[in-house]
Every structure is written in structure tokens, then in C-alpha cells.
Motif scaffolding. Structure first.
Motif, PDB file in Angstrom:
ATOM      1  N   GLY A  32       2.638   5.037  -1.985  1.00 41.28           N
ATOM      2  CA  GLY A  32       1.969   6.256  -2.820  1.00 41.28           C
ATOM      3  C   GLY A  32       1.497   5.191  -4.117  1.00 41.28           C
ATOM      4  N   GLY A  34      -0.845   1.878  -5.539  1.00 39.39           N
ATOM      5  CA  GLY A  34      -1.941   1.551  -5.233  1.00 39.39           C
ATOM      6  C   GLY A  34      -2.232   0.518  -4.123  1.00 39.39           C
ATOM      7  N   LEU A  37      -1.765   2.788  -0.858  1.00 39.84           N
ATOM      8  CA  LEU A  37      -2.883   3.814  -0.353  1.00 39.84           C
ATOM      9  C   LEU A  37      -4.232   3.077  -0.096  1.00 39.84           C
ATOM     10  CD1 LEU A  37      -2.166   6.358  -3.393  1.00 39.84           C
ATOM     11  CD2 LEU A  37      -1.986   6.673  -1.035  1.00 39.84           C
ATOM     12  N   GLU A  70       6.201  12.353  -4.576  1.00 41.33           N
ATOM     13  CA  GLU A  70       5.335  11.331  -4.261  1.00 41.33           C
ATOM     14  C   GLU A  70       5.186  11.071  -2.800  1.00 41.33           C
ATOM     15  OE1 GLU A  70       6.927   7.855  -6.113  1.00 41.33           O
ATOM     16  OE2 GLU A  70       6.545   8.639  -8.048  1.00 41.33           O
ATOM     17  N   VAL A  74       1.708  11.669  -0.423  1.00 43.96           N
ATOM     18  CA  VAL A  74       1.280  10.935   0.828  1.00 43.96           C
ATOM     19  C   VAL A  74       0.838  11.599   1.904  1.00 43.96           C
ATOM     20  CG1 VAL A  74       1.832   9.045   2.127  1.00 43.96           C
ATOM     21  CG2 VAL A  74       2.377   8.675  -0.353  1.00 43.96           C
ATOM     22  N   ARG A 179      -7.568  -1.323  -6.763  1.00 42.22           N
ATOM     23  CA  ARG A 179      -7.612  -0.110  -7.529  1.00 42.22           C
ATOM     24  C   ARG A 179      -9.255   0.210  -8.079  1.00 42.22           C
ATOM     25  NH1 ARG A 179      -3.013  -1.939  -7.270  1.00 42.22           N
ATOM     26  NH2 ARG A 179      -1.100  -1.043  -8.119  1.00 42.22           N
ATOM     27  N   LEU A 182      -9.900   2.152  -5.114  1.00 43.57           N
ATOM     28  CA  LEU A 182      -9.605   3.593  -4.947  1.00 43.57           C
ATOM     29  C   LEU A 182     -10.260   4.530  -5.947  1.00 43.57           C
ATOM     30  CD1 LEU A 182      -5.469   2.907  -4.815  1.00 43.57           C
ATOM     31  CD2 LEU A 182      -6.923   3.712  -2.910  1.00 43.57           C
ATOM     32  N   ARG A 188      -6.128   8.937  -6.439  1.00 45.34           N
ATOM     33  CA  ARG A 188      -5.072   8.621  -7.207  1.00 45.34           C
ATOM     34  C   ARG A 188      -3.987   7.911  -6.667  1.00 45.34           C
ATOM     35  NH1 ARG A 188      -4.995  13.742 -11.673  1.00 45.34           N
ATOM     36  NH2 ARG A 188      -7.252  13.633 -12.319  1.00 45.34           N
ATOM     37  N   TRP A 189      -3.118   7.038  -7.442  1.00 40.44           N
ATOM     38  CA  TRP A 189      -2.007   6.265  -7.020  1.00 40.44           C
ATOM     39  C   TRP A 189      -0.863   6.411  -8.042  1.00 40.44           C
ATOM     40  CZ3 TRP A 189      -6.381   3.887  -8.910  1.00 40.44           C
ATOM     41  CH2 TRP A 189      -6.187   3.202  -9.951  1.00 40.44           C
TER      42      TRP A 189
END
Length: 366
Positions: A32, A34, A37, A70, A74, A179, A182, A188-189
Motif C-alpha cells: 500500500g 508508494g 503501488l 490499508e 489495496v 510517486r 502515482l 494515493r499511497w
């Protein structure tokens, strides 16, 4: 995703893997955060474009109340992506980094094997490499260890990890690049609070690197050179192992250890002790160095025990076996897997369906 640097780096890393590993279902470890993900999104698009089977795994150590939410986030993202997801809960885990790491890898490996997978992807980045360099340097590691994490390695747990490889396709990407990726994807992380806890060594190393990005660049440049040296050393060690090692009835037999340079002999003997004893790490330090000196010198070596392994001379050879009882199962397969990692070749893995472990028919991979 087009035009962003993590994508090409990811695809290049996956293209270097043996096709046989990619033909089976591929697992993605997703916390979960950055890094993981970004890994999940890149892997999903890569797999969708090539008809590969992908699944995601999240480990909840049960140490933080937020972890369950979290993991559910995911899982929700995986549903949007059309990917199977499973949360692996480790209740009662000891709150020590080494224990947590082992428990996490054991759970991931078991879940992968249950799904017929041979490969797990993790989100380690170039920043993780630089932190690893500083941690190992502080611990007194030699140049071999300072080369850092490998793009492909064996699962670090045994026996749960038998037959499972770990690939790190984001080692060429920086954390901030992921990041940025993303943000562009509007994903969002979460940031684990432990990532800011200076009680952990990795966090302290991260803080040393963050003020000066140039420091990371310089470290990564040094690591790149060490990795080249390690490839040369590994290839030499693989050639020696191929010619001088055999396994018979659970006993490893070694010839001509005295022909190796002392440093390489120690590396080889440590690895063989690890395999013969069924341990997860090889012995290191002064005891291993003294044992190698006794063997390679003209001293009359009559046998020794180290790391749970009994080493005995017999008819000009060394025999290595577990000192605690019957031979450790899977020694030949595990030896073949380590040789494959060392080989430096790009041959595919030959997997025989129905075998206890696909490693029984392993041929060298890069």
C-alpha cells in the motif's frame, strides 16, 4: 504512463527474466506504500499487454490497527484492475525487524507456491539500494556485499521458499519518480509510520541520504562498479562449482577447494555449508575464515563443524552434511538454484511438470 521513466525501466527488467518464470502466475507483493503501488500498476499493464497471469499479495503483520484498512484499500484497487488479491495476516508476530521480515517472506512464498507461482515481484528501488549500501558498509561488509541487492534472487526463507524467486524490477527507478507516476495516475499511497522511526537503521540511513541527492548518485555509481565485479566473481565461482561439486544421498562432495583464491574459497564454502545444513544464511566472519585457512593450507585437516554442518575429508575430497541427523531434503535442487543465480547466463529454466520441485530440472539462468 507513457513518457514516465519507471515504465521503460520496469519493462527492461522484466524482459531480462527467463521466460519460464514469466509463463507461470506472477505474484506482486503490495503493502500500500508508494513503491509497491507503482509496482502493481506497472505490472498490471505489462501483464495485460502480454497475456500474463498476475496476482497481488499483501501482508498484515497485525502490529498496527491501520494495517487492515490499508490492505482493504489495496484489495479495492486490485478489483478495479481486475486482479486477484489476498491479504496474508500474521497474528502474534514478534515486533523485531528480522522476525517480521522472515515471517513476511515465508507467508509470501507459501501463497505463491499455492498458486503455482515461481516468481514474486517486490518494489525495491534505487533509493533502497543506496540505503542498503550504507547499512552494509556500517556493518563492515566487503565489496561483494556492497554490490547490493540482486535484480533476481532466491527467496531468503527455507524451506518455505523452495522454488520461489524474487525479482526487483524497480531497482533502476528512484522513489520520487514512482510517486510522480502515482500522482499522474491519481493513485494515493500510504506512508507506514515506521518509515520515519529513527529506531530502525534503514530510516537513519535514509535521513543521511535525503539532504543531499548527490550522495545517492555517487553511492549508486560505486555500486554499479561493484555489481560488475560481482558478476565476474559469480561467473568464476559458478564455473568452479559446476566442475567440482556433486551431491550424493544428501551429502555435498567438493574437490579442489585448495585451487581457489582464499576469498572465493570462503564464499564457496560458506554457501555450501548453508545448503548442506539447511540454513537460511551462510556462516561468516572469523570462524569461516579460519576454517578455510585450515583447509587450503598444508595443515592436516581432519574435519570440523560450522553452522550446523559437518565437514569431513574423504579420499581427497570434502564431504558436507547436516550435523543434526538425516540429510536435509532438497539439497540438490537448492544447490542447482544457487548455481543458476551465479551462472551469469541467460538460459531458460527447464521445468518438468509434476516434479516435487521445478528446480529438479533447473538449468543455469542469468
Amino acid at each position: 504512463m507513457q513518457g514516465l521513466r519507471p515504465g521503460p525501466a520496469f519493462e527492461t527488467a522484466l524482459a531480462a527474466l527467463p521466460a519460464c518464470l514469466l509463463d507461470a502466475p506472477i505474484g506482486v507483493a503490495v503493502s500500500g506504500g508508494g513503491d509497491s503501488l507503482a509496482l502493481l500498476l506497472l505490472a498490471q499493464r505489462w501483464a495485460a499487454g502480454r497475456g500474463r497471469t498476475l496476482f497481488a499479495l499483501t501482508v498484515d503483520h497485525g502490529l498496527r490497527p491501520e494495517a487492515r484498512a490499508e490492505a482493504e484499500a489495496v484489495a479495492a484497487l486490485c478489483r478495479q484492475l481486475g486482479l486477484p488479491h489476498e491479504t496474508l495476516r500474521l497474528e502474534g508476530a514478534a515486533p523485531r525487524q528480522a522476525s517480521l521480515r522472515r515471517g513476511r517472506h515465508a507467508a509470501l512464498a507459501r501463497a505463491a507456491r499455492q498458486r503455482g507461482s515461481r516468481l514474486l515481484l517486490t518494489g525495491h528501488t534505487a533509493d533502497d539500494q543506496a540505503e542498503t549500501f550504507l547499512m552494509r558498509a556500517r556493518q563492515g561488509s566487503g565489496w561483494y556485499g556492497l554490490a547490493g541487492m540482486r535484480p533476481l534472487s532466491l527467496s531468503p526463507v527455507w524451506p518455505e521458499g523452495q522454488g520461489v524467486f524474487i525479482a526487483r524490477p524497480l531497482l533502476g527507478a528512484r522513489r520520487e519518480e514512482l510517486r510522480t507516476f502515482l500522482r499522474a495516475e491519481d493513485v494515493r499511497w500510504v506512508d507506514d509510520p515506521s518509515n520515519d522511526n529513527p529506531a530502525f537503521e534503514r530510516v537513519r540511513m535514509r535521513r543521511l541520504l535525503c539532504p543531499k541527492m548527490s550522495g545517492s548518485v555517487q553511492i549508486l555509481s560505486v555500486m554499479d562498479r561493484f555489481q560488475t565485479l560481482r558478476m565476474i566473481e559469480d561467473a568464476a565461482l559458478w564455473r568452479w562449482m559446476t566442475a567440482n561439486i556433486r551431491v550424493s544421498e544428501g551429502v555435498i562432495e567438493v574437490t579442489f577447494l585448495t585451487l581457489l583464491p582464499t576469498e572465493r574459497a570462503a564464499r564457496a564454502l560458506g554457501l555450501l555449508i548453508q545448503i548442506a545444513a539447511g540454513r537460511e544464511v551462510p556462516p561468516r566472519g572469523e570462524r569461516l575464515a579460519r576454517l578455510v585457512e585450515r583447509i587450503v593450507s598444508k595443515e592436516d585437516f581432519r574435519g570440523a563443524t560450522l553452522g550446523g554442518c559437518q565437514i569431513r575429508p574423504r579420499r581427497g575430497r570434502l564431504q558436507l552434511a547436516s550435523e543434526t541427523g538425516p540429510p536435509i531434503p532438497g539439497i540438490a535442487a537448492r544447490l542447482a538454484a544457487h548455481q543458476a543465480i551465479l551462472s551469469g547466463n541467460t538460459h531458460e529454466i527447464a521445468a518438468a511438470a509434476g516434479k516435487e520441485s521445478f528446480l529438479e530440472d533447473l538449468v543455469p539462468i542469468f
